[in-house]
Design an enzyme around this catalytic site. Structure first.
Site, PDB file in Angstrom:
ATOM      1  N   HIS A  56     -11.901  -6.389   7.819  1.00 18.32           N
ATOM      2  CA  HIS A  56     -12.355  -6.359   6.383  1.00 18.32           C
ATOM      3  C   HIS A  56     -13.714  -5.445   6.718  1.00 18.32           C
ATOM      4  CE1 HIS A  56      -9.927  -9.812   6.075  1.00 18.32           C
ATOM      5  NE2 HIS A  56      -9.706  -9.638   4.679  1.00 18.32           N
TER       6      HIS A  56
ATOM      7  N   GLU B 107       0.831  -1.119   0.031  1.00 16.71           N
ATOM      8  CA  GLU B 107      -0.191  -0.038   0.090  1.00 16.71           C
ATOM      9  C   GLU B 107       0.739   1.147  -0.099  1.00 16.71           C
ATOM     10  OE1 GLU B 107      -0.532  -2.823   1.719  1.00 16.71           O
ATOM     11  OE2 GLU B 107      -2.578  -3.505   0.835  1.00 16.71           O
TER      12      GLU B 107
ATOM     13  N   GLN C   3      -7.239  -2.258  -1.430  1.00 14.53           N
ATOM     14  CA  GLN C   3      -8.356  -3.278  -1.489  1.00 14.53           C
ATOM     15  C   GLN C   3      -9.409  -3.211  -0.535  1.00 14.53           C
ATOM     16  OE1 GLN C   3      -7.051  -7.791  -1.654  1.00 14.53           O
ATOM     17  NE2 GLN C   3      -7.377  -7.037  -3.773  1.00 14.53           N
ATOM     18  N   PHE C   4      -9.040  -3.104   0.886  1.00 14.20           N
ATOM     19  CA  PHE C   4      -9.966  -2.883   1.919  1.00 14.20           C
ATOM     20  C   PHE C   4      -9.343  -1.507   2.701  1.00 14.20           C
ATOM     21  CE2 PHE C   4     -10.903  -7.166   0.640  1.00 14.20           C
ATOM     22  CZ  PHE C   4     -12.123  -7.322   1.106  1.00 14.20           C
TER      23      PHE C   4
END
Ligand SMILES: Cc1ncc(C[n+]2csc(CCOP(=O)(O)OP(=O)(O)O)c2C)c(N)n1
Ligand SMILES: [Mg+2]
Lengths: 325, 350
Positions: A129, A60, A82-83
Site C-alpha cells: 500500500h 483490475e 484502489q492503490f
C-alpha cells in the site's frame, strides 16, 4: 475560491467534469456507495447515479479492460485503481492495449482513459500500500503520467487529463491527501499537462521533485538557506510529457541538480532526468548530479521513515551538491 | 480446396431453410459460399507468399471460415467486433476492402495503420472492427466495456468478443465474462474452439468437457455449436445477437471447429498433432460441407463454381500485385500516432 484538501480537490474535479460532460463516467472498486476507500468519489453516486459511478467486481484487468472498451466507443471513462500497488492485474491492459491502441490502429482507435490511483508511502501501508512505481508507466510510449502535489494542481490537472485525447495515468500522492490544503477554482479551470511549476526560485542548485516529495523538498530548500544556499525547487507535475525545457533552463541557471523521488533509485524516474541533464546541460554543470530516493528494496513496513526521503536527507544532498563544486 | 459434390445426408430441406433463414436463403448461402472460397484461396496464396519470403507472416483461418462469415453476415451495421486471432474475415464480409487488407498483409504504405502490426492484425473502424493486439484474451473485457457504452447511450448495438479455446484460460476471459454477467450487457462471447492452442490440445486447456459450460459460472447461457456448419452457426449467432439486443443479456457460444492449418506460418504441427488429425479435420471442412449442401439442394454447378473461382482469382491476383507494387511506409510514420496529433510527442529533445 475555496480552501480544500488534495483529495477533496480530486473529488471536485470529478464533479466538475461529470457536470460538464454527461459522457464522463467513473468505475472502480468501492467507489459508489462507499465513496472510495479514500473518499475521492464521495457523494458522486448520489448526484450522478449508478450508471455513471460504477461499483465494479474486484478485477483490475476487468476495470481497465472495460474502460478501454468504453473509450473506444467514445465515452470518457475515469477508472480508479484502489492503490497503485494493485494495478498489476490490469498492467497488461494498460501497457499492451491502452497505450498502443492509437498507434496500432493508425489513429483509427484513439483510447483516452484516465486511470487515477493513490500511490506512495508514509501511511504505514507496508509493501503493498506504499509503492511509487511511476517509472513503469513513464517507460511505456503512449501514456501520459501526471502527479500533482497541491489541491489546485490536482484539480486543474485532473480536468486536463479527463479532457485530454490520450490515456493518462493520474497518480495521487495519498500521503498528502489530507495534509496539504489550498484554494481551488470553481468550474472548468484547467492546468495544462506538460508544464513544470517553479515552487521557489533560487540560484545555487535546482531541486526536482514531484507528488508527496514536494513538502519535504520545500522544507529542505528553506532549511538550506541557513547553510547559505539558495535552492530552486521545480515541481515536475507531469512526468510524461516532461517539461524538459524547464528542467534544462533551471540547471543552465544554477549549474547544479538534486533529484528527489520516493521510488527506488535504480532505473527510477530520476535516472531519466539525470541522463537528460548529462546529455543536454553537461557544460552548465558545476557539480555531480545528486539523487535522493527510496532504496532498492521492497517497501518496508516498520522502516518506512528510513526508506522515504525526508527534509533532512534532501537538505544534506543540497548542501553536499553545492559544496562539491 | 476440397473437390467434388458427393451428396451427404442432408440436414436441411429447402422449405426448412426458407423458414429459418428467410425468403432469400439461397442468396445468403451463396454469399457465404463465395466468401468461403475467397478465404480458402486467400489462405493458400498467403501461405505460399510467406514461404517465398514475400510476406512476413500469416495466420490462416482454414477450417474456421464458417464462424467468421456467419458473424459478418449475422451482425447489424452498428454492432462492434472485437476479433481474436483468426477473424479477419468478419471485417471483409462487413465491407472492409480486400485491397486494403492486402496492403495490411504486405505492411505497405497504404495499410491504414502504416504497417505497424504483424500481418493478420488489421484495423477497420469503418466496419466497427476493432484493432487487435497479439495478446491473447485482452479483447474480451474490452468488448464488455464497449457494450456498457451501448446501453449507456441507448444504442441497440451488440458487442461480439471472439477468442480461441486457449484464451478461456486467460484472466480477461474470466473478468470479461464476469462483468458482462454482473452488468447484464449486450455481448455475444464467441469462443472458436479449434481444439488447439498452438500445440496444446483443448483437453489440456480445461477440465470441462465443453467450454460452453463455463457460462454457468457467470450466470449466462452457454451453447456448444457445430462451427463447421454455416447454417447452425449463423442461426445460433443470430439468436444470441437478438437476445443481447433485446436487453436479455450475454451468451457464450462455443463453436467447435477443426484447425486445418498450422497455427501460423511459424509452426510445425507434425511435432504435436496425431497423424490422423489432418484426415479427421478434413471431414469437418466447412467449405466441403457447404458444397455438399448446395449440391444436394441443386444449387451448385461446376460452371458456376468455375466462374466464381475465376473472379476470386482475378480479384486476389490484382490485390496482391497492387500491394507488392506499393512502397513500404516512410520513416516519417514512425513517431506518428503515439499521441494525438495536436500534442507533439514528449521527448527529451525538447
Ligand atoms: C498472452 C499471450 N500468451 C501467449 C501468446 C502466444 N500465443 C499466440 S496464439 C497462442 C495460442 C492461442 O490459442 P487459442 O486461444 O486457442 O487460439 P487459436 O490460435 O487456436 O486460434 C499462443 C500461446 C500470446 N500471443 N499471448
Ligand atoms: Mg485454439
Amino acid at each position: 475560491m475555496t480552501e480544500v484538501t488534495l483529495v477533496q480537490a480530486v473529488n471536485r474535479a470529478l464533479r466538475t467534469a461529470m457536470s460538464a460532460d454527461p459522457e464522463v463516467l467513473l468505475l472502480g472498486e468501492d467507489i459508489g456507495v462507499n465513496g472510495g476507500v479514500f473518499r475521492a468519489t464521495e457523494g458522486l453516486l448520489k448526484d450522478f447515479g449508478a450508471d455513471r459511478v460504477i461499483d465494479t467486481p474486484l478485477s483490475e484487468t476487468g476495470i481497465v479492460g472495460a474502460a478501454v472498451g468504453m473509450a473506444l466507443y467514445g465515452l470518457k471513462p475515469v477508472a480508479e485503481i484502489q492503490f497503485l500497488d494493485f494495478i498489476y492485474p490490469g498492467f497488461d491492459q494498460i501497457v499492451s492495449e491502452l497505450a498502443k491502441f492509437r498507434y496500432r490502429s493508425g489513429g483509427q482507435y484513439p483510447c483516452h482513459v484516465v486511470i487515477r490511483s493513490p500511490y506512495g508511502g508514509g501511511i504505514k501501508g507496508g509493501l503493498y500500500h506504499s509503492q511509487s512505481t511511476e517509472a513503469y508507466f513513464a517507460h511505456t510510449a503512449g501514456l501520459k503520467v501526471v502527479v500533482p502535489s497541491t489541491p489546485a494542481d490536482a484539480y486543474g490537472l485532473l480536468l486536463s487529463s479527463i479532457f485530454d485525447p490520450d490515456p493518462v495515468i493520474f497518480l495521487e500522492p495519498k500521503r498528502i491527501y489530507r495534509t496539504v490544503t489550498g484554494e481551488v477554482p470553481e468550474g472548468d479551470q484547467r492546468v495544462p499537462i506538460g508544464r513544470a511549476r517553479t515552487v521557489r526560485e533560487g540560484t545555487d542548485v535546482s531541486v526536482f521533485a514531484y507528488g508527496a516529495m514536494i513538502p519535504p523538498a520545500t522544507e529542505a530548500c528553506q532549511a538550506a538557506e541557513a547553510d547559505g544556499v539558495s535552492a530552486e525547487l521545480i515541481d515536475l507535475r507531469t512526468l510524461v510529457p516532461l517539461d524538459a525545457g524547464a528542467v534544462l533552463a533551471s540547471v543552465e541557471k544554477t549549474g547544479r541538480a538534486v533529484i528527489v523521488h520516493e521510488a527506488a533509485r535504480f532505473c527510477g524516474y530520476g535516472a531519466e532526468i539525470a541522463a537528460i541533464l548529462a546529455e543536454k546541460a553537461f557544460f552548465s554543470l558545476k557539480a555531480p548530479i545528486h539523487r535522493v530516493t527510496g532504496f532498492d528494496t521492497p517497501f518496508p513496513y516498520a522502516l518506512e521513515n528510513l526508506y522515504l526521503p525526508n527534509a533532512a536527507r534532501i537538505r544534506q544532498a543540497i548542501v553536499d551538491t553545492v559544496r562539491a563544486g | 480446396m476440397s473437390a467434388g459434390f458427393a451428396p451427404l445426408p442432408l440436414p436441411y430441406t429447402a422449405p426448412e431453410l426458407e423458414r429459418r433463414l428467410g425468403a432469400d436463403w439461397s442468396g445468403l448461402l451463396w454469399t457465404a459460399y463465395r466468401w468461403m472460397r475467397t478465404a480458402r484461396s486467400l489462405d493458400e496464396r498467403m501461405v505460399g507468399l510467406q514461404r517465398q519470403g514475400r510476406v512476413g507472416f500469416y495466420g490462416p483461418a482454414t477450417g474456421q471460415e464458417a464462424v467468421s462469415i456467419a458473424a459478418g453476415l449475422a451482425v447489424r451495421e452498428n454492432d462492434w467486433v472485437f476479433p481474436g486471432l483468426r477473424e479477419q474475415l468478419v471485417a471483409l464480409v462487413r465491407g472492409h476492402p480486400l485491397g486494403t487488407y492486402l496492403h495490411h498483409l504486405f505492411a505497405d504504405s497504404l495499410d491504414p495503420a502504416s504497417g505497424r502490426q504483424m500481418p493478420c492484425h488489421p484495423t477497420a473502424r469503418e466496419v466497427r472492427y476493432v484493432s487487435m493486439s497479439s495478446c491473447v484474451g485482452t479483447q474480451v473485457s474490452q468488448a464488455v466495456g464497449c457494450a456498457y457504452g451501448f446501453r449507456f447511450r441507448s444504442d441497440d448495438a451488440v458487442s461480439l468478443a471472439f477468442f480461441g479455446d486457449g484464451a478461456t484460460s486467460v484472466s480477461d476471459f474470466h473478468a470479461g465474462m464476469n462483468f458482462a454477467g454482473v452488468f447484464h450487457l449486450p455481448v455475444v462471447f464467441c469462443c472458436t474452439n479449434n481444439q488447439w492452442a498452438i500445440s496444446l490440445p483443448v483437453e489440456q486447456q480445461s477440465r470441462v468437457a465443453e467450454l460452453a459450460e463455463k457460462a454457468a459460472a457467470y450466470g449466462m447461457p452457454g451453447r456448444r455449436v457445430d462451427g463447421s456448419d454455416f447454417i447452425e452457426t449463423y442461426l445460433q449467432l443470430s439468436d444470441a445477437l437478438e437476445t443481447a439486443r433485446q436487453g436479455r443479456g450475454p451468451t457464450l457460444l462455443e463453436f467447435v471447429v477443426y484447425r486445418m492449418s498450422p497455427h501460423s506460418t511459424s509452426d510445425d504441427p507434425s511435432r504435436y498433432q496425431p497423424a490422423d488429425w489432418r484426415e479427421r479435420s478434413a471431414q469437418h471442412d466447412p467449405v466441403g460441407r457447404m458444397e455438399r449442401l448446395l449440391g444436394a439442394l441443386g444449387l451448385l454447378s461446376q460452371d458456376l463454381v468455375r466462374e466464381m473461382d475465376r473472379q476470386i482469382d482475378a480479384t486476389l491476383r490484382d490485390a496482391i500485385a497492387a500491394a507488392e507494387r506499393t512502397a513500404p511506409p516512410g520513416p516519417e510514420t514512425l513517431e506518428r500516432d503515439v499521441f494525438a496529433p495536436a500534442v507533439s510527442a514528449p521527448s527529451a529533445e525538447g
